[in-house]
Scaffold this active site. Structure first.
Site, short mmCIF file in Angstrom:
data_model
loop_
_atom_site.label_atom_id
_atom_site.label_comp_id
_atom_site.label_asym_id
_atom_site.label_seq_id
_atom_site.Cartn_x
_atom_site.Cartn_y
_atom_site.Cartn_z
N HIS A 1 -7.00 8.86 6.23
CA HIS A 1 -7.53 8.66 4.88
C HIS A 1 -8.51 9.78 4.79
O HIS A 1 -8.32 10.78 3.95
CB HIS A 1 -8.07 7.33 4.49
CG HIS A 1 -7.27 6.10 4.88
ND1 HIS A 1 -5.63 6.15 4.06
CD2 HIS A 1 -7.10 4.94 5.45
CE1 HIS A 1 -5.23 5.03 4.54
NE2 HIS A 1 -5.92 4.19 5.38
N ASP B 1 1.69 3.92 5.77
CA ASP B 1 0.84 2.94 6.09
C ASP B 1 1.18 1.65 5.47
O ASP B 1 1.66 1.11 6.40
CB ASP B 1 -0.36 3.54 5.17
CG ASP B 1 -1.77 2.89 5.38
OD1 ASP B 1 -1.75 1.63 6.07
OD2 ASP B 1 -2.76 3.10 4.64
C1 NGQ Z 1 -5.09 -2.10 8.12
N1 NGQ Z 1 -5.33 -1.06 6.00
O1 NGQ Z 1 -5.61 -1.75 9.41
O2 NGQ Z 1 -4.08 -2.58 7.77
C2 NGQ Z 1 -6.08 -1.71 6.82
C3 NGQ Z 1 -6.60 -3.20 6.41
C4 NGQ Z 1 -8.74 -3.27 7.66
C5 NGQ Z 1 -5.90 -0.20 5.20
N2 NGQ Z 1 -6.96 0.36 5.56
C6 NGQ Z 1 -7.39 -3.76 7.53
N3 NGQ Z 1 -5.35 0.45 4.47
O3 NGQ Z 1 -9.09 -2.12 7.28
O4 NGQ Z 1 -9.60 -4.09 8.11
ZN ZN Z 2 -3.93 1.92 8.06
#
Ligand code: NGQ
Ligand code: ZN
Length: 459
Positions: A276, A327
């Protein structure tokens, strides 16, 4: 994965093929043991050659959470107050709560089949769902890593497994939330997981194991240092600066912004992928580009989650490299990721052809080449259709009305901006034709298992 055709020597013939130096005509690709042994341009087809209109190197998908494919489309209903990334995350945590290792394997297999059908031939699986329901420990700490490796084997996709270290709920070592129990490891556990992941991936023909501190939220500075020592030489992936709240929390904790902090406190170089990296000042974007780290951009998910827009212009003008990832897997499609990457920049800047690298250059071709190179580097493999590389090839049907009569970079532009993945015909992984007529050979069988798993999870 059957390796019937991969074992013997075969030849493919493409009227148009995207080689590292650009589009070439009438190319014979010789494949031995799944690897490219020759690419002869301006050649004549031989009787045994399998002929195709047009081929491109398969794209690496540098960031996936495969299990989230199971909730695609199920987080689009407005909640009681201010829907955001954080409310989405609560839903996602609830979805994952009930998933077994078998569910993960089936959902990941379908996700990987779709990746292959839509132009990706290797995936970087950022894998943090380590424990059983309720946080119960599996007898084998790498059970879930094994489920991911099995999904890669069953689908045929190339795998770079990125076992994740997740320890805390927020900056300053906050204790994890109960709904994060399935992710949590200490460094001893992580060291054992890594060994198990190496074993699981060793069964694949060209598996890679990297490492992934989840985010600066989830890993403390001391843990990050120890992780770096434990995993020297491997690709390192980290989520960073995706949300404004995360930037604000980081500043409150350390006085520095996330990317600024990371560049100051870790040896960030070309082995790193900063996933990101949305919210950066110009100085951060410039410093990140100079570090050699790859930006892991996930345009569809970043749009879906309301993350914000990557500062592409500053980053690229400082020589920054990037790749793309699917993602959350809310929609899996290589051409659509590349298109949205450019369109986000156009909408924000009210300009056109932003990511082309100079006057007269093709936007689609420049994005495709950049994402190929950055994605492969991030996943620890070589990029493109070079001698000795796996024959990971996507063919396009040039009879598609948007591709008819196109040549050279106009093919890439018309693929990315007009035809999209509907033009994909066949996909080979290590010389094995997994997708024909746009459909993976195991799609219908795996879709049956997938429906059964989802029927139970989304009751
Ligand atoms: C993830 N997703 O690891 O799946 C994360 C959410 C987090 C994104 N950052 C969980 N898009 O950030 O703690
Ligand atoms: Zn991720």
């Amino acid at each position: 994965m059957s390796s019937g055709s991969a074992a013997r020597a075969t030849s493919l013939f493409f009227r148009h093929l995207l080689l590292p130096a650009g589009w070439a005509r009438n190319v014979r690709v010789k494949i031995e043991g799944g690897l490219i042994s020759a690419t002869d341009a301006d050649a004549d087809a031989r009787p045994d050659d399998e002929r195709h209109d047009c081929g491109l190197p398969g794209m690496p998908n540098l960031h996936s959470h495969a299990f989230q494919r199971g909730m695609a489309g199920l987080a689009e209903r407005r909640g009681p107050t201010g829907d955001s990334f954080w409310t989405w995350r609560d839903l996602m945590y609830r979805f994952v709560e009930r998933m077994t290792a078998d569910d993960v394997r089936v959902i990941a297999t379908l996700a990987y089949i779709e990746m292959l059908e839509r132009g990706f031939t290797r995936v970087g699986e950022f894998h943090y769902l380590h424990h059983d329901r309720g946080g119960a420990r599996f007898a084998d700490i790498a059970e879930m890593s094994g489920a991911i490796a099995a999904a890669a084997a069953d689908s045929g996709i190339g795998l770079t497994l990125l076992p994740v270290l997740y320890c805390h709920a927020g900056f300053g070592g906050q204790p994890p939330r109960p709904d994060q129990a399935r992710f949590i490891l200490d460094l001893d556990g992580y060291a054992r997981l890594l060994e198990g992941a190496d074993r699981a991936v060793a069964a694949l023909p060209d598996g890679v194991v990297g490492t992934a501190p989840h985010s600066l939220r989830a890993v403390s500075p001391g843990q990050l240092k120890q992780l770096e020592q434990l995993t020297a030489g491997r690709p390192v992936h980290i989520h960073i600066a995706e949300q404004v709240k995360e930037v604000d929390d980081c500043v409150a904790w350390s006085g520095q912004r996330p990317v600024e902090w990371l560049l100051d406190h870790a040896d960030v170089d070309g082995r790193w992928c900063l996933v990101h990296a949305t919210h950066m000042t110009d100085a951060e974007a410039t410093a990140m580009a100079r570090s050699g780290a790859i930006a892991g951009l996930c345009p569809i998910t970043e749009a879906n989650l309301g993350d914000g827009l990557f500062p592409a212009e500053v980053f690229l003008s400082a020589g920054g490299r990037y790749g793309v990832g699917s993602d959350s897997n809310v929609l899996i499609d290589c051409a659509e990721e590349l298109r949205l990457l450019e369109y986000g920049q156009r909408l924000a800047r009210r300009e056109r052809n932003v990511l082309a690298r100079g006057a007269g250059r093709s936007t689609g071709a420049d994005i495709y080449a950049a994402a190929l190179d950055g994605g492969a580097t991030a996943l620890g493999v070589a990029a493109g259709l070079t001698i000795g590389a796996p024959a990971d090839i996507v063919s396009l049907d040039l009879r598609h009305p948007s591709l008819d009569g196109r040549e050279g970079d106009a093919i890439t532009d018309s693929y990315v901006f007009a035809a999209g993945s509907r033009a994909i015909d066949c996909v080979w992984r290590r010389g094995d034709k997994l997708v024909s007529g746009g459909v993976h050979r195991d799609r219908s069988r795996v879709a049956t298992y997938y429906r059964a798993a989802l029927g139970k999870l989304v009751a």
